[in-house]
Scaffold this motif. Structure first.
Motif, short mmCIF file in Angstrom:
data_model
loop_
_atom_site.label_atom_id
_atom_site.label_comp_id
_atom_site.label_asym_id
_atom_site.label_seq_id
_atom_site.Cartn_x
_atom_site.Cartn_y
_atom_site.Cartn_z
N LEU A 98 0.83 -1.21 0.00
CA LEU A 98 0.00 0.00 0.00
C LEU A 98 0.86 1.25 0.00
O LEU A 98 0.56 2.23 -0.69
N LEU A 99 1.96 1.22 0.77
CA LEU A 99 2.81 2.40 0.86
C LEU A 99 3.62 2.61 -0.41
O LEU A 99 3.85 3.73 -0.85
N ALA A 100 4.06 1.50 -1.04
CA ALA A 100 4.93 1.63 -2.21
C ALA A 100 4.15 1.87 -3.50
O ALA A 100 4.62 2.56 -4.39
N ALA A 101 2.97 1.25 -3.61
CA ALA A 101 2.25 1.30 -4.89
C ALA A 101 0.92 2.03 -4.81
O ALA A 101 0.37 2.43 -5.83
N GLY A 102 0.38 2.17 -3.61
CA GLY A 102 -0.98 2.70 -3.52
C GLY A 102 -1.04 4.21 -3.49
O GLY A 102 -0.08 4.90 -3.16
N THR A 103 -2.20 4.73 -3.82
CA THR A 103 -2.49 6.15 -3.72
C THR A 103 -3.09 6.42 -2.34
O THR A 103 -3.41 5.47 -1.62
N PRO A 104 -3.23 7.70 -1.94
CA PRO A 104 -3.77 7.99 -0.60
C PRO A 104 -5.12 7.33 -0.32
O PRO A 104 -5.41 6.99 0.83
N ALA A 105 -5.95 7.15 -1.35
CA ALA A 105 -7.29 6.59 -1.08
C ALA A 105 -7.24 5.18 -0.48
O ALA A 105 -7.78 4.95 0.60
N PRO A 106 -6.59 4.20 -1.14
CA PRO A 106 -6.51 2.87 -0.51
C PRO A 106 -5.69 2.88 0.76
O PRO A 106 -5.96 2.12 1.69
N GLN A 107 -4.68 3.77 0.85
CA GLN A 107 -3.89 3.85 2.08
C GLN A 107 -4.78 4.24 3.26
O GLN A 107 -4.74 3.63 4.32
N GLN A 108 -5.61 5.26 3.03
CA GLN A 108 -6.49 5.71 4.10
C GLN A 108 -7.55 4.66 4.42
O GLN A 108 -7.96 4.50 5.57
N ALA A 109 -7.97 3.95 3.39
CA ALA A 109 -9.03 2.95 3.59
C ALA A 109 -8.52 1.76 4.40
O ALA A 109 -9.27 1.15 5.16
N TRP A 110 -7.22 1.42 4.25
CA TRP A 110 -6.76 0.16 4.83
C TRP A 110 -5.73 0.28 5.95
O TRP A 110 -5.74 -0.51 6.89
N LEU A 111 -4.80 1.25 5.86
CA LEU A 111 -3.70 1.24 6.82
C LEU A 111 -4.14 1.38 8.28
O LEU A 111 -3.65 0.64 9.13
N PRO A 112 -5.05 2.31 8.59
CA PRO A 112 -5.47 2.40 10.00
C PRO A 112 -6.14 1.11 10.48
O PRO A 112 -5.93 0.69 11.63
N GLN A 113 -6.92 0.49 9.61
CA GLN A 113 -7.59 -0.77 9.99
C GLN A 113 -6.60 -1.90 10.21
O GLN A 113 -6.76 -2.74 11.09
N LEU A 114 -5.55 -1.92 9.36
CA LEU A 114 -4.53 -2.96 9.52
C LEU A 114 -3.76 -2.73 10.82
O LEU A 114 -3.53 -3.67 11.58
N ALA A 115 -3.41 -1.47 11.09
CA ALA A 115 -2.60 -1.15 12.27
C ALA A 115 -3.34 -1.47 13.56
O ALA A 115 -2.73 -1.88 14.55
N SER A 116 -4.65 -1.30 13.57
CA SER A 116 -5.42 -1.56 14.78
C SER A 116 -5.77 -3.03 14.93
O SER A 116 -6.34 -3.44 15.93
N GLY A 117 -5.43 -3.84 13.91
CA GLY A 117 -5.73 -5.26 13.99
C GLY A 117 -7.18 -5.59 13.69
O GLY A 117 -7.60 -6.73 13.86
N ARG A 118 -7.93 -4.60 13.22
CA ARG A 118 -9.36 -4.88 12.95
C ARG A 118 -9.57 -5.45 11.55
O ARG A 118 -10.62 -6.02 11.28
N ALA A 119 -8.61 -5.26 10.65
CA ALA A 119 -8.75 -5.83 9.31
C ALA A 119 -7.52 -6.67 8.99
O ALA A 119 -6.43 -6.44 9.53
N CYS A 120 -7.70 -7.65 8.11
CA CYS A 120 -6.60 -8.50 7.65
C CYS A 120 -6.63 -8.56 6.13
O CYS A 120 -7.71 -8.52 5.52
#
Lengths: 287, 129
Positions: A98-120
């Protein structure tokens, strides 16, 4: 000159190890292994409080913003406890992609959820090394076609990161129409690999078409490093358990560790040297 | 990589041929032991190496099969795409048990050394305090 770990890294490892001794003894590990998904969301979210799922996620998105070496140290420590957690896919590969290839939209959609352990996020990369049984995916007009085998962290995934035949990195939600997941049990019951079959499943390309090759190469390198760290961690724990047993088990009138044949089979110094050298190696690699 | 492809790998091919040599050696060794038995002659040290070599060879054969299969080799529990109904993985793990059970490899080597080659017995150690 210092090729060792920093005090912060030592603290991270010690804190994690003590947390795992408390929260994830063998009994709980076995219980999690018996689940269909081999995943315990409470354990994963508990580890989020220690910054484990978000180790590579920037602080702006709720993560720890650390480096690959730190992720490797975590992987080694998790593996010492044979933890059934989706670290490789959801904490390393998906954030890196996500960080290397993604744009801000998917980063915002997924990174916080991944970091909190709520999404996989499950990861399909095996075909980049070699396709088996005719596997391989292609993206046509925003839809995925084909199949991927040995998908990492498949069982608990909310979405899948797929590397296609043409070098695209694609994100497809688990609920996408035309997507079918079949779990592939392996001899390692702490992880559930999967087969992903897509028939015109709507998917989003991360980054521009045909420009994912370089990112895919980095993902593979990171994956191999993390897997090597896991093997190291598991080996270290196995060695410790063997040595402890050799000290206490008595046969033929004495502790079996007093027999030369047993001593020679159990090479303590080799294990210690391996861990230190590995850390130095990862430190020197630039990511 | 198909089965034919695995044979094209020089490293895997070399390991296969080496194991094949060991299998043939065990076969002819067994015929020698059979001959001794039929003639009523003691087999001597030759009879003591069968368990040690056979169990290790069994394990090594399974290890090669798993490596040749690559990722497919880890599939188990009747997974889709599992090869040979998981027999190679099962035998790989079970043969490790055979190496240990019925006299470990280390014990077998002691027996071969002491009873077969006449080396001095290991002193019965005193309890270390």
């Amino acid at each position: 000159m210092d090729f060792g770990l920093s005090p912060e890294q030592r603290l991270l490892v010690d804190t994690l190890r003590r947390y795992l001794e408390e929260e994830a003894p063998w009994g709980r590990v076995r219980d999690i292994m018996r689940r269909d998904t081999a995943h315990d969301p409470l354990l994963w979210q508990g580890l989020a409080a220690l910054g484990v799922p978000g180790v590579l996620v920037p602080a702006a998105y709720g993560g720890s913003g650390l480096a690959l070496l730190d992720a490797v140290l975590i992987a080694e420590t998790l593996a010492q406890g044979a933890l059934p957690v989706p670290f490789l896919g959801s904490a390393v590969l998906a954030p890196l992609a996500l960080l290397a290839a993604g744009t801000p939209a998917p980063q915002q959609a997924w990174l916080p959820q991944l970091a909190s352990g709520r999404a996989c996020i499950g990861v399909a990369l095996a075909e980049q090394v070699g396709g088996r049984e005719g596997a391989g995916m292609v993206l046509r007009d925003g839809r995925l076609f084909g199949k991927a085998l040995f998908v990492l962290d498949a069982a608990a995934a909310d979405a899948f990161l797929v590397a296609t035949r043409e070098g695209d990195l694609v994100l497809v939600p688990r609920e996408a129409p035309g997507l079918r997941l079949t779990l592939l049990p392996t001899v390692d019951e702490t992880r559930r690999l999967g087969e992903l079959v897509c028939e015109a499943a709507p998917a989003d390309c991360l980054g521009s078409r045909g420009e994912g090759e370089a990112v895919i190469a980095r993902l593979l390198a990171a994956a191999w490093l993390v897997l090597a760290a896991e093997i190291l961690g598991a080996s270290e724990r196995a060695l410790d358990m063997a040595v402890a047993y050799a000290k206490e088990r008595r046969q033929f009138g004495r502790p079996i560790g007093s027999f030369q044949a047993v001593k020679h089979s159990v090479r303590r110094d080799g294990g210690g040297a391996g861990a230190g050298a590995f850390a130095s190696l990862v430190r020197r690699l630039r990511f | 990589m198909t089965a034919a492809g695995a044979l094209d790998d020089p490293v895997l091919c070399d390991r296969l041929v080496q194991l094949q040599g060991q299998v043939l050696a065990m076969k002819y060794h067994a015929l020698r032991l059979l001959t001794c038995a039929l003639k009523g002659e003691p087999a001597g040290v030759a009879g003591l190496i069968v368990k040690l070599n056979g169990c290790q060879l069994n394990h090594d054969l399974c290890a090669l099969a798993l490596e040749a299969m690559g990722e497919l080799g880890v599939l188990y529990h009747r997974a889709k795409y599992e090869r040979a109904r998981g027999a190679w993985m099962y035998q790989y793990l079970f043969s490790l048990g055979l190496i240990i059970g019925g006299g470990t490899a280390q014990i077998q080597k002691n027996i071969i050394g002491e009873r077969g080659l006449g080396l001095p017995r290991e002193p019965r150690g005193e309890e270390k305090r």
